[in-house]
Each structure stands twice: as structure tokens, then as C-alpha cells.
Scaffold this active site. Structure first.
Site, PDB file in Angstrom:
ATOM      1  N   LYS A 168       0.909  -1.248   0.110  1.00 59.95           N
ATOM      2  CA  LYS A 168       0.072  -0.011  -0.030  1.00 59.95           C
ATOM      3  C   LYS A 168       0.867   1.262   0.027  1.00 59.95           C
ATOM      4  CE  LYS A 168      -2.019  -1.863   3.408  1.00 59.95           C
ATOM      5  NZ  LYS A 168      -1.761  -3.416   3.282  1.00 59.95           N
ATOM      6  N   ILE A 169       1.877   1.388   0.866  1.00 56.28           N
ATOM      7  CA  ILE A 169       2.647   2.466   0.951  1.00 56.28           C
ATOM      8  C   ILE A 169       3.600   2.439  -0.417  1.00 56.28           C
ATOM      9  CG2 ILE A 169       4.317   3.592   2.196  1.00 56.28           C
ATOM     10  CD1 ILE A 169       3.190   2.362   4.946  1.00 56.28           C
ATOM     11  N   THR A 246      11.509   4.543   5.654  1.00 56.17           N
ATOM     12  CA  THR A 246      10.279   4.858   6.578  1.00 56.17           C
ATOM     13  C   THR A 246       9.547   3.817   6.893  1.00 56.17           C
ATOM     14  OG1 THR A 246       8.759   5.175   4.643  1.00 56.17           O
ATOM     15  CG2 THR A 246       9.975   7.314   5.522  1.00 56.17           C
ATOM     16  N   SER A 247      10.273   2.573   6.823  1.00 59.28           N
ATOM     17  CA  SER A 247       9.229   1.385   7.172  1.00 59.28           C
ATOM     18  C   SER A 247       9.811   0.687   8.214  1.00 59.28           C
ATOM     19  CB  SER A 247       9.801   0.122   6.041  1.00 59.28           C
ATOM     20  OG  SER A 247       9.098  -0.780   6.052  1.00 59.28           O
ATOM     21  N   ARG A 248      10.717   0.098   8.676  1.00 57.36           N
ATOM     22  CA  ARG A 248      11.230  -0.381   9.954  1.00 57.36           C
ATOM     23  C   ARG A 248      12.738  -0.347   9.999  1.00 57.36           C
ATOM     24  NH1 ARG A 248       6.775   0.389  11.416  1.00 57.36           N
ATOM     25  NH2 ARG A 248       5.297  -1.046  12.327  1.00 57.36           N
ATOM     26  N   ASP A 272      13.008   7.612   8.846  1.00 55.92           N
ATOM     27  CA  ASP A 272      12.042   8.032   9.839  1.00 55.92           C
ATOM     28  C   ASP A 272      11.718   6.997  11.005  1.00 55.92           C
ATOM     29  OD1 ASP A 272       9.573   9.514  10.884  1.00 55.92           O
ATOM     30  OD2 ASP A 272       8.473   7.765  10.022  1.00 55.92           O
ATOM     31  N   GLU A 277      15.193   2.251  17.861  1.00 55.71           N
ATOM     32  CA  GLU A 277      14.432   3.459  18.212  1.00 55.71           C
ATOM     33  C   GLU A 277      13.639   3.178  19.577  1.00 55.71           C
ATOM     34  OE1 GLU A 277      12.008   3.400  14.481  1.00 55.71           O
ATOM     35  OE2 GLU A 277      10.167   3.214  15.920  1.00 55.71           O
ATOM     36  N   HIS A 309      10.000   8.691  13.589  1.00 56.69           N
ATOM     37  CA  HIS A 309       8.933   7.802  13.552  1.00 56.69           C
ATOM     38  C   HIS A 309       7.298   8.689  13.374  1.00 56.69           C
ATOM     39  CE1 HIS A 309       7.756   3.263  13.540  1.00 56.69           C
ATOM     40  NE2 HIS A 309       6.818   4.050  12.807  1.00 56.69           N
ATOM     41  N   GLN A 310       7.505   9.649  12.552  1.00 56.02           N
ATOM     42  CA  GLN A 310       6.250  10.418  12.354  1.00 56.02           C
ATOM     43  C   GLN A 310       5.573  10.319  10.994  1.00 56.02           C
ATOM     44  OE1 GLN A 310       8.764  14.401  12.357  1.00 56.02           O
ATOM     45  NE2 GLN A 310       7.158  14.750  10.887  1.00 56.02           N
ATOM     46  N   PHE A 312       3.488   8.371  10.174  1.00 53.39           N
ATOM     47  CA  PHE A 312       1.971   8.180  10.152  1.00 53.39           C
ATOM     48  C   PHE A 312       0.989   9.108  10.772  1.00 53.39           C
ATOM     49  CE2 PHE A 312       1.291   8.120  14.687  1.00 53.39           C
ATOM     50  CZ  PHE A 312       2.543   8.157  15.302  1.00 53.39           C
TER      51      PHE A 312
HETATM   52  P1  NAD Z   1       1.815  -3.873   2.977  1.00 61.11           P
HETATM   53  O1  NAD Z   1       1.765  -5.114   3.531  1.00 61.11           O
HETATM   54  O2  NAD Z   1       0.721  -3.330   2.171  1.00 61.11           O
HETATM   55  O3  NAD Z   1       3.041  -4.064   1.848  1.00 61.11           O
HETATM   56  C1  NAD Z   1       4.433  -4.588   2.116  1.00 61.11           C
HETATM   57  C2  NAD Z   1       4.933  -5.179   0.890  1.00 61.11           C
HETATM   58  O4  NAD Z   1       6.174  -5.602   1.094  1.00 61.11           O
HETATM   59  C3  NAD Z   1       4.130  -6.119   0.362  1.00 61.11           C
HETATM   60  O5  NAD Z   1       3.708  -6.113  -1.050  1.00 61.11           O
HETATM   61  C4  NAD Z   1       4.939  -7.691   0.306  1.00 61.11           C
HETATM   62  O6  NAD Z   1       4.773  -8.435  -0.649  1.00 61.11           O
HETATM   63  C5  NAD Z   1       6.311  -6.886   0.574  1.00 61.11           C
HETATM   64  N1  NAD Z   1       7.387  -7.967   0.930  1.00 61.11           N
HETATM   65  C6  NAD Z   1       7.233  -8.726   1.843  1.00 61.11           C
HETATM   66  N2  NAD Z   1       8.351  -9.376   1.870  1.00 61.11           N
HETATM   67  C7  NAD Z   1       9.368  -8.708   1.153  1.00 61.11           C
HETATM   68  C8  NAD Z   1      10.821  -8.838   1.091  1.00 61.11           C
HETATM   69  N3  NAD Z   1      11.626  -9.924   1.726  1.00 61.11           N
HETATM   70  N4  NAD Z   1      11.308  -8.215  -0.001  1.00 61.11           N
HETATM   71  C9  NAD Z   1      10.637  -7.215  -0.739  1.00 61.11           C
HETATM   72  N5  NAD Z   1       9.132  -7.029  -0.407  1.00 61.11           N
HETATM   73  C10 NAD Z   1       8.738  -7.936   0.564  1.00 61.11           C
HETATM   74  O7  NAD Z   1       2.463  -2.782   4.034  1.00 61.11           O
HETATM   75  P2  NAD Z   1       2.359  -1.073   3.962  1.00 61.11           P
HETATM   76  O8  NAD Z   1       1.260  -0.773   4.451  1.00 61.11           O
HETATM   77  O9  NAD Z   1       2.812  -0.868   2.547  1.00 61.11           O
HETATM   78  O10 NAD Z   1       3.523  -0.984   4.854  1.00 61.11           O
HETATM   79  C11 NAD Z   1       4.910  -1.006   4.721  1.00 61.11           C
HETATM   80  C12 NAD Z   1       5.678  -0.898   5.782  1.00 61.11           C
HETATM   81  O11 NAD Z   1       5.658   0.275   6.512  1.00 61.11           O
HETATM   82  C13 NAD Z   1       5.163  -1.699   7.218  1.00 61.11           C
HETATM   83  O12 NAD Z   1       5.763  -2.994   7.124  1.00 61.11           O
HETATM   84  C14 NAD Z   1       5.597  -0.892   8.162  1.00 61.11           C
HETATM   85  O13 NAD Z   1       6.660  -1.507   8.748  1.00 61.11           O
HETATM   86  C15 NAD Z   1       6.121   0.426   7.782  1.00 61.11           C
HETATM   87  N6  NAD Z   1       5.069   1.468   8.198  1.00 61.11           N
HETATM   88  C16 NAD Z   1       5.781   2.704   8.801  1.00 61.11           C
HETATM   89  C17 NAD Z   1       5.127   3.768   9.211  1.00 61.11           C
HETATM   90  C18 NAD Z   1       5.571   5.152   9.806  1.00 61.11           C
HETATM   91  O14 NAD Z   1       5.046   5.725  10.523  1.00 61.11           O
HETATM   92  N7  NAD Z   1       6.905   5.466   9.467  1.00 61.11           N
HETATM   93  C19 NAD Z   1       3.863   3.833   9.091  1.00 61.11           C
HETATM   94  C20 NAD Z   1       2.953   2.432   8.690  1.00 61.11           C
HETATM   95  C21 NAD Z   1       3.846   1.244   8.107  1.00 61.11           C
END
Ligand code: NAD
Length: 349
Positions: A168-169, A246-248, A272, A277, A309-310, A312
């Protein structure tokens, strides 16, 4: 696991008592604003872990966030106290032992998509700020320094951006970058036709690493993605590459990235999220001595921009988080079939 596998909570007429761990003033504002009569929230700033779990005694549900630790020990303790449901206020669930929770019959719900745009827009903000050095320009102009030397950026138009994780992101980021005229290459373990229909194309992780001018991480933290960005991968990147996470935090080996910045191989780093953290973010520490030397080293580089981590943190996302968390709690407690039953059931892990 479907909800039918859970026993009804036995608390269908009384109020559901929910303890909210890791809560900030804004969590309280948004949850209280949307709170129905059937739920009573109590807010604690404390993180949930094996030491603090005792606070959950007398509650039906615990609500947690990204840096709470819900391992087997915590799950056992919660079950012993009669807690039946862990309601995450976030999408990622790497901090919960979901397999063990399922084994023990503990319900775990989350907010799968509160606002991909919020995180995507923050990702772009980091890219733009780093590229045009807004963090430096802001301070210069405030001090009456209008010298442009050192602020040179590049056009995003025509650049190749590598997106790792096209969920999604990742897709929301792609949409914005296509508007800038970037060439998008992607890597994901599960490819999406929606992504190719937009005009982006999938490639191998190695090719993405070698060809991208900017790399942005949007995959979840899993055992196989921990330190996805390590010494070898950093060395394979283009010289001067911009890396955005911005993921983890644990997707990036921070010590390796520091070395790559020192070697001038990495041109810019936007974070982020940060590996360690848990004991740093979401709190005002401006009067404390920060003991994390790795983090402090990152802060010394002029081409590193870190936010706490902002991603969201928008009005729309907090509204969605509060509403979905409340729906998840009500749904589990009542086992009624609301209109969007399938949507809510799929929030349970
Ligand atoms: P999502 O589940 O919609 O998408 C994650 C994608 O990663 C999927 O398409 C999946 O197939 C893919 N994936 C899984 N394993 C993989 C790998 N080994 N290599 C490559 N791709 C792989 O998730 P999302 O909603 O897009 O969120 C993504 C990440 O963003 C979350 O996991 C979360 O950690 C992070 N996040 C951060 C914040 C923030 O405030 N910074 C907020 C929300 C989410």
C-alpha cells in the site's frame, strides 16, 4: 485465524475495559473523541513488556503500538489476567509473537491501512528535503546567511527510483514519484499487476540496488528482511545514492550505513525509523544525555535527515487508527456482524 475460532469474551453487556500502552496525548485525544459507551479506555505512557504487563490486570483488552514487546512471556501473563485481545494501533506487527498468540487463542488485531498516503507523503518530504538541503537552508536563512554554496540539489525528473516493497505505501510513493517524471523500478516477493499498469516495472533486488539513484524501503520487517541493507548491498549501490527508510529501522544495518556515508558512497540518508528506536523515540529527551553513540554519530552528518517515526502522524491517519481500533475491539467483544464484517475480520491476525 478467523474470529469464529475465538471464544466470545463473556463481556458483551458490560463496558470493555481497555488499557492503552505507549499512549501519547494525541492517542488519548483521538481515541476519546471516537469512544463509544461500550468501551472504557485507560491511558498509560509506559511501554508494554514483561515488566509492565502487571498493569493490564483487570482489563479485557490491551492496546499497543510499534515499540511495545508482546512476546510469549507477555502473552502468557495477559491470558492469566483474563485479557483476550491485543489491539495494535498500527499496521506492522513484528513486535508481537503472533504465532504463539494464535496457539494460545489470544486475539490480535491491527489497523492494516490507516493512511498509506501519510507515510508516502512523509517519504517524499524526506527525499525532497535531503535533495534540496532544506534542513540546512532553513537554518542559514534564519541566521541571515543567503550563501547557496553547499545547497546544490538535482532534478528528480528523469531519475531512477528503486522501491523495495510495493504494497500500500510503496504504491502510494510510486504514484507521487511518477508525477515527478521519475523512472520507477521495483522489487517485491509478490509482484502486483497494479504496479506494472502504472508504468513501473519489477526487477531483481540486485539490479534495483545497482541502477537506482534513490532507494526507498517499504517492505515489512521479517527475519529475512532484517539488515536487508547491509555492507554488501550498500557497496553495490551507485555512488552518491540516496537511501530512504520509512518502514522499520532494522531493515538497515546502521553501522554499515555509517561506514558507507564515511566512505562518501552514500550521498544522502533519510530515516523515519531507526534500528534501536525503542528506547529513544516518542519522548522528549532534549534534557537527557543520549547514550546511543551510533545514533549520535548519524546526527553528525550533514547529508543525514532523521525524523522520529512520524510518517503516520497526520490528522486523517490518527482518525482512522482510532476508529479502526475501536471497531476491532467492539467486533471482538460482541461478535456481531457489522456491515463491513469481512474488512474487520481481516484486521485480525
Ligand atoms: P503492505 O503489507 O501493504 O506492503 C508490504 C509489501 O512488502 C508487500 O507487497 C509484500 O509483498 C512486500 N514484501 C514482503 N516481504 C518482502 C521482501 N522480503 N522483500 C521485498 N518485499 C517484501 O504494507 P504497507 O502498509 O505498505 O507498509 C509497509 C511498511 O511500512 C510496514 O511493514 C511498516 O513497517 C511500515 N510503516 C511505517 C510507518 C511510519 O510511520 N513510518 C507507518 C506505517 C507502516
Amino acid at each position: 485465524m478467523t474470529l469464529d475460532q475465538y471464544k466470545p469474551s463473556g463481556n458483551q453487556t458490560q463496558q470493555n475495559k481497555v488499557i492503552v500502552f505507549s499512549s501519547q496525548a494525541y492517542d488519548k485525544d483521538f481515541l476519546t473523541q471516537h469512544c463509544p459507551d461500550s468501551i472504557e479506555f485507560q491511558f498509560f505512557e509506559t511501554k508494554l513488556d514483561a515488566k509492565s504487563v502487571v498493569l493490564a490486570s483487570g482489563f479485557d483488552v490491551v492496546s499497543v503500538f510499534v515499540n511495545d514487546t508482546i512476546d510469549a512471556e507477555v502473552i502468557d501473563a495477559l491470558l492469566e489476567m483474563g485479557v483476550e485481545h491485543i489491539a495494535l494501533r498500527c499496521a506492522g506487527y513484528n513486535n508481537v509473537d503472533v504465532e504463539y498468540a494464535n496457539e494460545r487463542g489470544m486475539a490480535v488485531s491491527r489497523v492494516p491501512a490507516y493512511s498509506p498516503q501519510a507515510v508516502a507523503e512523509h517519504t517524499i518530504a524526506l527525499m525532497m528535503a535531503l535533495n534540496r538541503k532544506l534542513h540546512k537552508a532553513y537554518n542559514r536563512v534564519k541566521e541571515g546567511n543567503f550563501d547557496l554554496n553547499g545547497l546544490l540539489g538535482f532534478n528528480l525528473y528523469g531519475k531512477t527510483v528503486g522501491i523495495i516493497g510495493t504494497g500500500k505505501i510503496g504504491q502510494a510513493v510510486i504514484n507521487i514519484l511518477l508525477g515527478f517524471g521519475c523512472k520507477i523500478i521495483c522489487y517485491d516477493v509478490a509482484q502486483s499487476v497494479d504496479v506494472t499498469a502504472k508504468g513501473a516495472h519489477y526487477t531483481s533486488l540486485d539490479e534495483l540496488t545497482q541502477q537506482s539513484d534513490i532507494i526507498s524501503l517499504h517492505c515489512p520487517l521479517l527475519p529475512e528482511t532484517k539488515h536487508l541493507i547491509n555492507n554488501a548491498r550498500l557497496s553495490a549501490m551507485k555512488e552518491g545514492v540516496m537511501l530512504i527508510n520509512t518502514s522499520r529501522g532494522k531493515l538497515v544495518d546502521t553501522k554499515a550505513v555509517i561506514n558507507a556515508i564515511k566512505r562518501k558512497h552514500i550521498g544522502a540518508l533519510g530515516l523515519d525509523v531507526y534500528e534501536m528506536e525503542e528506547n529513544l523515540f516518542f519522548k522528549n529527551r532534549s534534557s537527557e544525555i543520549i547514550e546511543d553513540d551510533v545514533f549520535q554519530r548519524l546526527l553528525t552528518f550533514p547529508n543525514v535527515l532523521i525524523t522520529g517515526h512520524q510518517g503516520f502522524f497526520t490528522h486523517e491517519a490518527l482518525t482512522e487508527i482510532a476508529q479502526t481500533t475501536i471497531s476491532n475491539i467492539e467486533y471482538f467483544a460482541s461478535q456481531q456482524k457489522p456491515e463491513q464484517e469481512d474488512a474487520i475480520a481481516s484486521n485480525f491476525l
